[in-house]
Design a protein around this motif. Structure first.
Motif, PDB file in Angstrom:
ATOM      1  N   LEU A 121       0.828  -1.208   0.000  1.00 28.08           N
ATOM      2  CA  LEU A 121       0.000   0.000   0.000  1.00 28.08           C
ATOM      3  C   LEU A 121       0.860   1.254   0.000  1.00 28.08           C
ATOM      4  N   ALA A 122       1.842   1.297   0.896  1.00 23.04           N
ATOM      5  CA  ALA A 122       2.680   2.491   1.011  1.00 23.04           C
ATOM      6  C   ALA A 122       3.446   2.761  -0.275  1.00 23.04           C
ATOM      7  N   LEU A 123       4.031   1.717  -0.868  1.00 22.67           N
ATOM      8  CA  LEU A 123       4.813   1.914  -2.090  1.00 22.67           C
ATOM      9  C   LEU A 123       3.917   2.253  -3.282  1.00 22.67           C
ATOM     10  N   SER A 124       2.722   1.669  -3.329  1.00 25.32           N
ATOM     11  CA  SER A 124       1.802   1.988  -4.430  1.00 25.32           C
ATOM     12  C   SER A 124       1.343   3.441  -4.357  1.00 25.32           C
ATOM     13  N   ILE A 125       0.954   3.869  -3.160  1.00 25.45           N
ATOM     14  CA  ILE A 125       0.548   5.266  -2.993  1.00 25.45           C
ATOM     15  C   ILE A 125       1.722   6.190  -3.298  1.00 25.45           C
ATOM     16  N   GLY A 126       2.916   5.810  -2.834  1.00 29.38           N
ATOM     17  CA  GLY A 126       4.105   6.608  -3.125  1.00 29.38           C
ATOM     18  C   GLY A 126       4.402   6.685  -4.607  1.00 29.38           C
ATOM     19  N   SER A 127       4.178   5.585  -5.338  1.00 25.30           N
ATOM     20  CA  SER A 127       4.392   5.590  -6.793  1.00 25.30           C
ATOM     21  C   SER A 127       3.405   6.515  -7.489  1.00 25.30           C
ATOM     22  N   LEU A 128       2.144   6.489  -7.032  1.00 24.61           N
ATOM     23  CA  LEU A 128       1.146   7.384  -7.622  1.00 24.61           C
ATOM     24  C   LEU A 128       1.508   8.847  -7.384  1.00 24.61           C
ATOM     25  N   LEU A 129       1.890   9.159  -6.155  1.00 22.81           N
ATOM     26  CA  LEU A 129       2.267  10.539  -5.845  1.00 22.81           C
ATOM     27  C   LEU A 129       3.528  10.947  -6.606  1.00 22.81           C
ATOM     28  N   GLY A 130       4.469  10.013  -6.738  1.00 26.41           N
ATOM     29  CA  GLY A 130       5.690  10.309  -7.485  1.00 26.41           C
ATOM     30  C   GLY A 130       5.412  10.562  -8.954  1.00 26.41           C
ATOM     31  N   ASP A 131       4.476   9.801  -9.502  1.00 30.96           N
ATOM     32  CA  ASP A 131       4.106  10.006 -10.900  1.00 30.96           C
ATOM     33  C   ASP A 131       3.483  11.384 -11.102  1.00 30.96           C
ATOM     34  N   VAL A 132       2.586  11.757 -10.191  1.00 31.49           N
ATOM     35  CA  VAL A 132       1.901  13.049 -10.327  1.00 31.49           C
ATOM     36  C   VAL A 132       2.871  14.204 -10.097  1.00 31.49           C
ATOM     37  N   LEU A 133       3.719  14.084  -9.069  1.00 30.76           N
ATOM     38  CA  LEU A 133       4.620  15.182  -8.718  1.00 30.76           C
ATOM     39  C   LEU A 133       5.786  15.327  -9.684  1.00 30.76           C
ATOM     40  N   ALA A 145       8.752   6.567  -4.224  1.00 29.52           N
ATOM     41  CA  ALA A 145       7.854   5.678  -3.484  1.00 29.52           C
ATOM     42  C   ALA A 145       8.453   5.306  -2.134  1.00 29.52           C
ATOM     43  N   LEU A 146       9.755   5.076  -2.090  1.00 30.60           N
ATOM     44  CA  LEU A 146      10.421   4.747  -0.824  1.00 30.60           C
ATOM     45  C   LEU A 146      10.396   5.933   0.139  1.00 30.60           C
ATOM     46  N   VAL A 147      10.519   7.136  -0.392  1.00 27.21           N
ATOM     47  CA  VAL A 147      10.450   8.331   0.458  1.00 27.21           C
ATOM     48  C   VAL A 147       9.077   8.444   1.111  1.00 27.21           C
ATOM     49  N   VAL A 148       8.026   8.260   0.307  1.00 28.24           N
ATOM     50  CA  VAL A 148       6.666   8.313   0.857  1.00 28.24           C
ATOM     51  C   VAL A 148       6.437   7.175   1.837  1.00 28.24           C
ATOM     52  N   LEU A 192       2.615  14.215   5.248  1.00 24.53           N
ATOM     53  CA  LEU A 192       1.746  13.526   4.288  1.00 24.53           C
ATOM     54  C   LEU A 192       0.808  14.512   3.579  1.00 24.53           C
ATOM     55  N   VAL A 193       0.263  15.455   4.341  1.00 26.32           N
ATOM     56  CA  VAL A 193      -0.629  16.459   3.759  1.00 26.32           C
ATOM     57  C   VAL A 193       0.120  17.308   2.741  1.00 26.32           C
ATOM     58  N   LEU A 194       1.336  17.711   3.073  1.00 31.79           N
ATOM     59  CA  LEU A 194       2.122  18.554   2.169  1.00 31.79           C
ATOM     60  C   LEU A 194       2.405  17.844   0.848  1.00 31.79           C
ATOM     61  N   VAL A 195       2.831  16.585   0.919  1.00 36.99           N
ATOM     62  CA  VAL A 195       3.117  15.832  -0.305  1.00 36.99           C
ATOM     63  C   VAL A 195       1.866  15.722  -1.173  1.00 36.99           C
ATOM     64  N   ALA A 196       0.727  15.413  -0.531  1.00 42.60           N
ATOM     65  CA  ALA A 196      -0.517  15.272  -1.291  1.00 42.60           C
ATOM     66  C   ALA A 196      -0.965  16.597  -1.905  1.00 42.60           C
ATOM     67  N   LEU A 197      -0.818  17.688  -1.160  1.00 44.09           N
ATOM     68  CA  LEU A 197      -1.209  18.996  -1.696  1.00 44.09           C
ATOM     69  C   LEU A 197      -0.330  19.404  -2.874  1.00 44.09           C
ATOM     70  N   LEU A 198       0.965  19.135  -2.781  1.00 45.13           N
ATOM     71  CA  LEU A 198       1.864  19.443  -3.896  1.00 45.13           C
ATOM     72  C   LEU A 198       1.488  18.640  -5.135  1.00 45.13           C
ATOM     73  N   ALA A 199       1.110  17.368  -4.899  1.00 45.65           N
ATOM     74  CA  ALA A 199       0.665  16.544  -6.028  1.00 45.65           C
ATOM     75  C   ALA A 199      -0.635  17.095  -6.613  1.00 45.65           C
ATOM     76  N   GLY A 200      -1.549  17.517  -5.741  1.00 43.90           N
ATOM     77  CA  GLY A 200      -2.824  18.039  -6.210  1.00 43.90           C
ATOM     78  C   GLY A 200      -2.682  19.282  -7.056  1.00 43.90           C
TER      79      GLY A 200
END
Length: 246
Positions: A121-133, A145-148, A192-200
């Motif tokens: 779960l953590a790596l998948s979510i991290g991959s999605l955020l990495g792709d967007v960012l 993904a490892l950072v997330v 976590l909020v900051l990473v998600a907001l930057l991706a958004g």
């Protein structure tokens, strides 16, 4: 308003479920034996099902209010999304099945499923955020993904330090200095909020036509969801005193 609704559910999931994902990732570190691991799992037992509601709601809002964005994310990250769903199922199977039969092999197998599913779960979510960012694909996408995932792990440790006691709490409080669990939890949640907001900010958030009638329905339901989540947290605000039903 549609963007606010999507952000609310996504951020809610990352902060709330990020804690139980992090605890599952670090289960072998926090619990050194079957009984200790069961007590560690008791720290997340009252919360993980309610937390998953936020993921279901996030996907529903994405599909209902932002269909074009949903199609893009799924088409560009199909393997990652399938991995995320499989990891979710594996982790939940581990949580539900580990305590159904006695025996070290049975419980050890499902404890492994909890750990593997949580990391998935953590790596998948991290991959999605990495792709967007960053627009990174392929094997290199493992780096963000490892950072997330590390952020999830730190969030889980902070949550475990708030919920556990004795030697288990001491292990979890490695980032808190033994007394700053609430501060550490707030910091990891903010990360976590900051990473998600930057991706958004990098997403083409163009609402679909259904928002005119779907958004008022969601806003009407929202207070009940928040109230039920607050009730669960208030009810189980104390430290774990022993193993749970899992």
């Amino acid at each position: 308003m549609e963007i606010f609704v999507l952000a609310f559910f996504v951020l809610g999931y990352l902060v709330l479920a990020g804690a139980d994902i992090g605890v599952g990732m670090l289960l072998p570190y926090l619990g050194r034996g079957p009984e200790e691991r069961r007590e560690v799992i008791a720290a997340i037992a009252p919360f993980f099902l309610g937390n998953e509601v936020w993921l279901v709601a996030s996907v529903g809002v994405l599909a209902g209010l932002f269909p074009q964005l949903e199609g893009r994310l799924l088409s560009e990250n199909f393997v990652v999304v399938v991995t995320l769903v499989l990891a979710w199922v594996v982790r939940d199977m581990g949580l539900w099945l580990r305590g159904r039969l006695a025996g070290a092999r049975w419980q050890g197998f499902w404890d492994g499923a909890i750990v593997a599913g949580s990391w998935g779960l953590a790596l998948s979510i991290g991959s999605l955020l990495g792709d967007v960012l960053l627009g990174i694909h392929g094997p290199v996408a493992l780096l963000p993904a490892l950072v997330v995932a590390a952020l999830f792990g730190a969030h889980g440790l902070a949550f475990a330090a708030l919920r556990l006691r004795g030697p288990l709490r001491d292990r979890a409080a490695v980032l808190s200095g033994g007394a700053g669990e609430q501060r550490t939890y707030a910091l990891t949640a903010a990360g976590l909020v900051l990473v998600a907001l930057l991706a958004g900010l990098r997403l083409p958030l163009v609402p679909g036509a259904s928002g005119a009638w779907l958004t008022p329905v969601i806003m009407a339901i929202l207070p009940f969801l928040v109230a039920s989540q607050a009730w669960v947290w208030w009810t189980f605000r104390g430290r774990v005193t022993g193993p749970s039903y899992l």
